[in-house]
Design an enzyme around this catalytic site. Structure first.
Site, PDB file in Angstrom:
ATOM      1  CE  LYS A   7       1.918   3.674   5.412  1.00 20.65           C
ATOM      2  NZ  LYS A   7       1.527   2.421   4.761  1.00 20.65           N
ATOM      3  CE1 TYR A  21       1.392   0.047   8.868  1.00 22.27           C
ATOM      4  CE2 TYR A  21       0.077  -0.890  10.635  1.00 22.27           C
ATOM      5  CZ  TYR A  21       0.632  -0.981   9.375  1.00 22.27           C
ATOM      6  OH  TYR A  21       0.411  -2.095   8.625  1.00 22.27           O
ATOM      7  CG  HIS A  70      -1.732  -1.176   1.421  1.00 23.53           C
ATOM      8  ND1 HIS A  70      -1.969  -1.732   2.653  1.00 23.53           N
ATOM      9  CD2 HIS A  70      -2.394  -1.945   0.528  1.00 23.53           C
ATOM     10  CE1 HIS A  70      -2.755  -2.799   2.509  1.00 23.53           C
ATOM     11  NE2 HIS A  70      -3.005  -2.954   1.226  1.00 23.53           N
ATOM     12  CG  ASP A 130      -3.935  -5.987   0.103  1.00 25.14           C
ATOM     13  OD1 ASP A 130      -4.094  -4.825  -0.311  1.00 25.14           O
ATOM     14  OD2 ASP A 130      -3.664  -6.251   1.289  1.00 25.14           O
TER      15      ASP A 130
END
Length: 180
Positions: free
Chosen positions: A72, A132, A62, A168
């Protein structure tokens, strides 16, 4: 913290420097000054966790498209993952190259992922949790992805895939799209 730049410029593996005594240890996992000294932006605008029941679960690959790109900082807080990133910066000498690193609750390692990198991981243990930190909020409509088994990327996942989302599985192959 110990910052090790990967083969993909701007992406770092971050190891803790534990201070140990008879109780266990204490370690810093984030310091804005240390990140800023390396030119890394992670202003903690949004934090999330993901929990995965089954070993072999795959999430990714992603990324957020412009103008909603995000950096991130990813850490495995329970279990273990095989974490992979792909450089999608069109002007980068490592465009479409990837690196993978094992993040575990035991090694306390984190991965800093710059903007315009695709990110995905596979769980190596049952009941795995990932934390995250993002420098921007999620922006619906700008989410993009790459197929986890795209032959151009040739990522060698560690296990057979036990769980994966329909989304996905359905990302376009790179040979059919231009990444922008």
């Amino acid at each position: 913290m110990l910052f090790t730049e990967t083969a993909l410029q701007g992406a770092y593996i971050i190891d803790i420097e534990p201070k140990e005594d008879s109780r266990g240890f204490f370690a810093r996992t984030f310091c804005d000054r240390e990140f800023a000294a390396l030119g890394l932006e992670i202003t903690n605008v949004q934090c999330s966790i993901a929990f995965n029941h089954k070993k072999g679960t795959l999430r990714g690959m992603h990324y957020q498209a412009a103008p909603a790109t995000e950096a991130k900082l990813v850490r495995c807080t329970q279990g273990a993952i095989y974490d992979c990133i792909v450089d999608l910066r069109l002007d980068s000498p490592t465009y479409l190259s990837h690196i993978c690193v094992e993040l575990t609750a035991d090694n306390h390692r984190a991965l800093y992922i710059p903007e315009m990198f695709a990110h995905g991981y596979q769980t190596l243990d049952d009941n795995t949790e990932i934390a995250y930190q993002m420098n921007k909020s999620y922006t619906p409509g700008y989410e993009r992805g790459l197929r986890y088994n795209d032959p151009i990327l040739d990522i060698q996942w560690q296990l057979p895939v036990s769980e994966i989302s329909r989304k996905d599985l359905e990302w376009d192959l790179l040979e059919t799209v231009l990444i922008k």
